[in-house]
Scaffold this motif. Structure first.
Motif, PDB file in Angstrom:
ATOM      1  N   THR A 149       0.828  -1.207   0.000  1.00  0.00           N
ATOM      2  CA  THR A 149       0.000   0.000   0.000  1.00  0.00           C
ATOM      3  C   THR A 149       0.862   1.256   0.000  1.00  0.00           C
ATOM      4  OG1 THR A 149      -1.786  -1.138   1.176  1.00  0.00           O
ATOM      5  CG2 THR A 149      -1.787   1.270   1.251  1.00  0.00           C
ATOM      6  N   GLU A 150       1.905   1.245   0.818  1.00  0.00           N
ATOM      7  CA  GLU A 150       2.809   2.398   0.870  1.00  0.00           C
ATOM      8  C   GLU A 150       3.497   2.614  -0.468  1.00  0.00           C
ATOM      9  OE1 GLU A 150       5.421   1.492   4.065  1.00  0.00           O
ATOM     10  OE2 GLU A 150       3.954   1.957   5.636  1.00  0.00           O
ATOM     11  N   GLU A 151       3.864   1.524  -1.123  1.00  0.00           N
ATOM     12  CA  GLU A 151       4.516   1.637  -2.431  1.00  0.00           C
ATOM     13  C   GLU A 151       3.559   2.214  -3.461  1.00  0.00           C
ATOM     14  OE1 GLU A 151       7.266   1.775  -5.248  1.00  0.00           O
ATOM     15  OE2 GLU A 151       7.639   1.263  -3.150  1.00  0.00           O
ATOM     16  N   ARG A 152       2.293   1.801  -3.407  1.00  0.00           N
ATOM     17  CA  ARG A 152       1.299   2.364  -4.329  1.00  0.00           C
ATOM     18  C   ARG A 152       1.116   3.854  -4.074  1.00  0.00           C
ATOM     19  NH1 ARG A 152      -1.472  -2.529  -3.269  1.00  0.00           N
ATOM     20  NH2 ARG A 152      -2.810  -1.493  -1.756  1.00  0.00           N
ATOM     21  N   HIS A 153       1.087   4.241  -2.798  1.00  0.00           N
ATOM     22  CA  HIS A 153       0.935   5.652  -2.474  1.00  0.00           C
ATOM     23  C   HIS A 153       2.132   6.456  -2.962  1.00  0.00           C
ATOM     24  CE1 HIS A 153      -2.090   4.836   1.037  1.00  0.00           C
ATOM     25  NE2 HIS A 153      -2.651   4.773  -0.151  1.00  0.00           N
ATOM     26  N   ARG A 154       3.333   5.909  -2.780  1.00  0.00           N
ATOM     27  CA  ARG A 154       4.528   6.606  -3.268  1.00  0.00           C
ATOM     28  C   ARG A 154       4.479   6.776  -4.780  1.00  0.00           C
ATOM     29  NH1 ARG A 154       7.343   3.686   0.817  1.00  0.00           N
ATOM     30  NH2 ARG A 154       7.729   1.965  -0.628  1.00  0.00           N
ATOM     31  N   ALA A 155       4.084   5.703  -5.473  1.00  0.00           N
ATOM     32  CA  ALA A 155       4.010   5.769  -6.934  1.00  0.00           C
ATOM     33  C   ALA A 155       2.955   6.786  -7.373  1.00  0.00           C
ATOM     34  CB  ALA A 155       3.687   4.383  -7.502  1.00  0.00           C
ATOM     35  N   GLN A 156       1.822   6.815  -6.662  1.00  0.00           N
ATOM     36  CA  GLN A 156       0.770   7.772  -6.993  1.00  0.00           C
ATOM     37  C   GLN A 156       1.252   9.200  -6.760  1.00  0.00           C
ATOM     38  OE1 GLN A 156      -2.784   7.352  -4.653  1.00  0.00           O
ATOM     39  NE2 GLN A 156      -3.987   8.696  -5.937  1.00  0.00           N
ATOM     40  N   ASN A 157       1.926   9.428  -5.631  1.00  0.00           N
ATOM     41  CA  ASN A 157       2.444  10.771  -5.346  1.00  0.00           C
ATOM     42  C   ASN A 157       3.473  11.202  -6.383  1.00  0.00           C
ATOM     43  OD1 ASN A 157       0.872  10.974  -3.051  1.00  0.00           O
ATOM     44  ND2 ASN A 157       2.471  10.241  -1.672  1.00  0.00           N
ATOM     45  N   GLU A 158       4.304  10.263  -6.813  1.00  0.00           N
ATOM     46  CA  GLU A 158       5.295  10.585  -7.835  1.00  0.00           C
ATOM     47  C   GLU A 158       4.627  10.950  -9.152  1.00  0.00           C
ATOM     48  OE1 GLU A 158       7.918   7.296  -8.102  1.00  0.00           O
ATOM     49  OE2 GLU A 158       8.859   7.656  -6.143  1.00  0.00           O
ATOM     50  N   ARG A 159       3.563  10.212  -9.498  1.00  0.00           N
ATOM     51  CA  ARG A 159       2.844  10.525 -10.735  1.00  0.00           C
ATOM     52  C   ARG A 159       2.191  11.897 -10.643  1.00  0.00           C
ATOM     53  NH1 ARG A 159       1.343   5.021 -10.334  1.00  0.00           N
ATOM     54  NH2 ARG A 159      -0.666   5.605  -9.432  1.00  0.00           N
ATOM     55  N   GLN A 160       1.614  12.202  -9.480  1.00  0.00           N
ATOM     56  CA  GLN A 160       0.983  13.518  -9.304  1.00  0.00           C
ATOM     57  C   GLN A 160       2.019  14.630  -9.373  1.00  0.00           C
ATOM     58  OE1 GLN A 160      -0.991  12.980  -5.527  1.00  0.00           O
ATOM     59  NE2 GLN A 160      -2.873  12.210  -6.460  1.00  0.00           N
ATOM     60  N   PHE A 161       3.174  14.387  -8.751  1.00  0.00           N
ATOM     61  CA  PHE A 161       4.244  15.378  -8.794  1.00  0.00           C
ATOM     62  C   PHE A 161       4.721  15.601 -10.227  1.00  0.00           C
ATOM     63  CE2 PHE A 161       8.826  16.227  -8.852  1.00  0.00           C
ATOM     64  CZ  PHE A 161       8.854  17.427  -8.157  1.00  0.00           C
ATOM     65  N   GLN A 162       4.929  14.519 -10.945  1.00  0.00           N
ATOM     66  CA  GLN A 162       5.366  14.630 -12.326  1.00  0.00           C
ATOM     67  C   GLN A 162       4.355  15.394 -13.159  1.00  0.00           C
ATOM     68  OE1 GLN A 162       8.113  13.731 -13.844  1.00  0.00           O
ATOM     69  NE2 GLN A 162       9.157  12.441 -12.364  1.00  0.00           N
ATOM     70  N   SER A 163       3.067  15.104 -12.928  1.00  0.00           N
ATOM     71  CA  SER A 163       2.022  15.789 -13.679  1.00  0.00           C
ATOM     72  C   SER A 163       2.021  17.283 -13.401  1.00  0.00           C
ATOM     73  CB  SER A 163       0.659  15.186 -13.324  1.00  0.00           C
ATOM     74  OG  SER A 163      -0.386  15.868 -13.980  1.00  0.00           O
ATOM     75  N   LEU A 164       2.275  17.660 -12.152  1.00  0.00           N
ATOM     76  CA  LEU A 164       2.277  19.081 -11.788  1.00  0.00           C
ATOM     77  C   LEU A 164       3.451  19.837 -12.393  1.00  0.00           C
ATOM     78  CD1 LEU A 164       1.260  18.905  -8.011  1.00  0.00           C
ATOM     79  CD2 LEU A 164      -0.084  19.907  -9.861  1.00  0.00           C
ATOM     80  N   VAL A 165       4.633  19.233 -12.332  1.00  0.00           N
ATOM     81  CA  VAL A 165       5.831  19.984 -12.724  1.00  0.00           C
ATOM     82  C   VAL A 165       6.154  19.874 -14.206  1.00  0.00           C
ATOM     83  CG1 VAL A 165       6.769  19.717 -10.415  1.00  0.00           C
ATOM     84  CG2 VAL A 165       7.445  18.106 -12.193  1.00  0.00           C
ATOM     85  N   GLN A 166       5.732  18.792 -14.853  1.00  0.00           N
ATOM     86  CA  GLN A 166       6.095  18.624 -16.256  1.00  0.00           C
ATOM     87  C   GLN A 166       5.535  19.729 -17.130  1.00  0.00           C
ATOM     88  OE1 GLN A 166       8.088  16.538 -17.868  1.00  0.00           O
ATOM     89  NE2 GLN A 166       8.673  15.325 -16.090  1.00  0.00           N
ATOM     90  N   ASN A 167       4.336  20.199 -16.800  1.00  0.00           N
ATOM     91  CA  ASN A 167       3.681  21.221 -17.617  1.00  0.00           C
ATOM     92  C   ASN A 167       3.715  22.607 -16.990  1.00  0.00           C
ATOM     93  OD1 ASN A 167       2.821  19.236 -19.560  1.00  0.00           O
ATOM     94  ND2 ASN A 167       1.241  18.611 -18.106  1.00  0.00           N
TER      95      ASN A 167
END
Length: 245
Positions: A149-167
């Motif tokens: 569960t923690e790994e899924r949360h980390r992966a989700q947070n990383e995806r959200q972070f990438q989405s915010l900063v990439q654009n």
């Protein structure tokens, strides 16, 4: 016994963290041990060695105590394939009033993550060890589920972070404790004319103007030591000149 096992399974499923899982486990084995003097502890490895992280019943140890010499020796001898076992106590240091304990390794991904320890049982070893093994197996599954569960949360947070900063049109830079850039957002190309690859892996002091190096280093130290936000103005190298940012 079935009721305790079922309630423990529910507690494991709802446990929000490792501490909650450990508390549920030691509470369960004390109830299953069935003696007024029954106690339990869960020991896991810490930087200082095997350490007690949860207790239940009239335990002779407290949370935070280092494991005694017998448990420490037992830890080094345990493998992922070992089951629950009887452990004699020599009581050299007079810490434990009982003459024997039952110990079960808690294994996650073929690694021993801890030892579930029980003292004083109403039943003998042949009757109690399978029960202890069942609880330790349930605990292993609960810990594995938490980590997933923690790994899924980390992966989700990383995806959200990438989405915010990439654009984003803002430059976002992640700097490690060693002062080296770990991540650089694409906006650095638009704003400063620098390729992302030319920034990642570079030390902060290489990228900024020498006159601002001491200030930038001080602000980075402030964040690392105190966990505080800090701000500063300094010059960073553009593709063809120096730019105040």
């Amino acid at each position: 016994r079935r009721t305790v096992i079922a309630e423990t399974a529910v507690a494991f499923v709802g446990a929000p963290d490792v501490d909650a899982v450990a508390k549920a486990a030691v509470g369960a084995v004390v109830a299953l041990a069935g003696d007024a003097e029954s106690w339990s502890s869960f020991v896991e490895m810490s930087p200082s060695g095997p350490t007690v992280v949860a207790v239940a019943g009239p335990s002779p140890c407290r949370v935070g105590d280092p494991a005694d010499s017998e448990l420490t020796a037992s830890w080094s001898e345990r493998t992922a394939s070992d089951g629950p076992a009887w452990l004699a106590v020599k009581d050299v240091d007079h810490k434990f009033p009982c003459s024997e304990r039952f110990v079960a390794p808690v294994v996650v991904d073929d690694q021993v993550r801890g030892l579930l320890v029980v003292g004083y049982t109403a039943e003998g070893a042949d009757e109690f060890l399978p029960t202890l093994g069942l609880v330790s197996a349930q605990m292993s599954l609960a810990l594995r589920s938490l980590e997933a569960t923690e790994e899924r949360h980390r992966a989700q947070n990383e995806r959200q972070f990438q989405s915010l900063v990439q654009n984003s049109s803002d430059i976002v830079t992640l700097i490690g404790p060693d002062g080296v850039v770990r991540y650089q957002s694409p906006a650095v190309q638009t704003v400063l004319g620098r390729a992302v690859d030319s920034v990642v892996g570079q030390a902060l002091e290489v990228l900024i103007h020498p006159d601002d190096a001491a200030s930038a280093r001080a602000q980075l130290t402030k964040v690392i030591v105190g966990g505080l936000a800090a701000s500063a103005n300094f010059e960073i190298g553009r593709a063809s000149c120096r730019e105040r940012v």
